[in-house]
Design a protein around this motif. Sequence first.
Motif: not given
Length: 72
Positions: A8-12, A31-37
């Motif tokens: 998701m981070e990559f696609q954003l 947001p980075d992957r940690t924020t998304i999680r």
Amino acid sequence: FNLSDEQMEFQLLDRLSFQRFVGLRSSSQIPDRTTIRTFKERLLKAGASESIFDAVNRQLSRHGYIARGGQM
């Protein structure tokens, strides 16, 4: 799209269509992957994920779309 947090981070970062869908105005806000999680975990803990899903489905339905799993 059932993406991992990393994907998701990559696609954003990669796609303007993803950025527009989530309401981001500049790539510096992604947001980075940690924020998304963390966000997903907080939604689940608050019991809000189901009500958000229902609200999105209502909006889609109002515009004539029906979300169905496993169909293209």
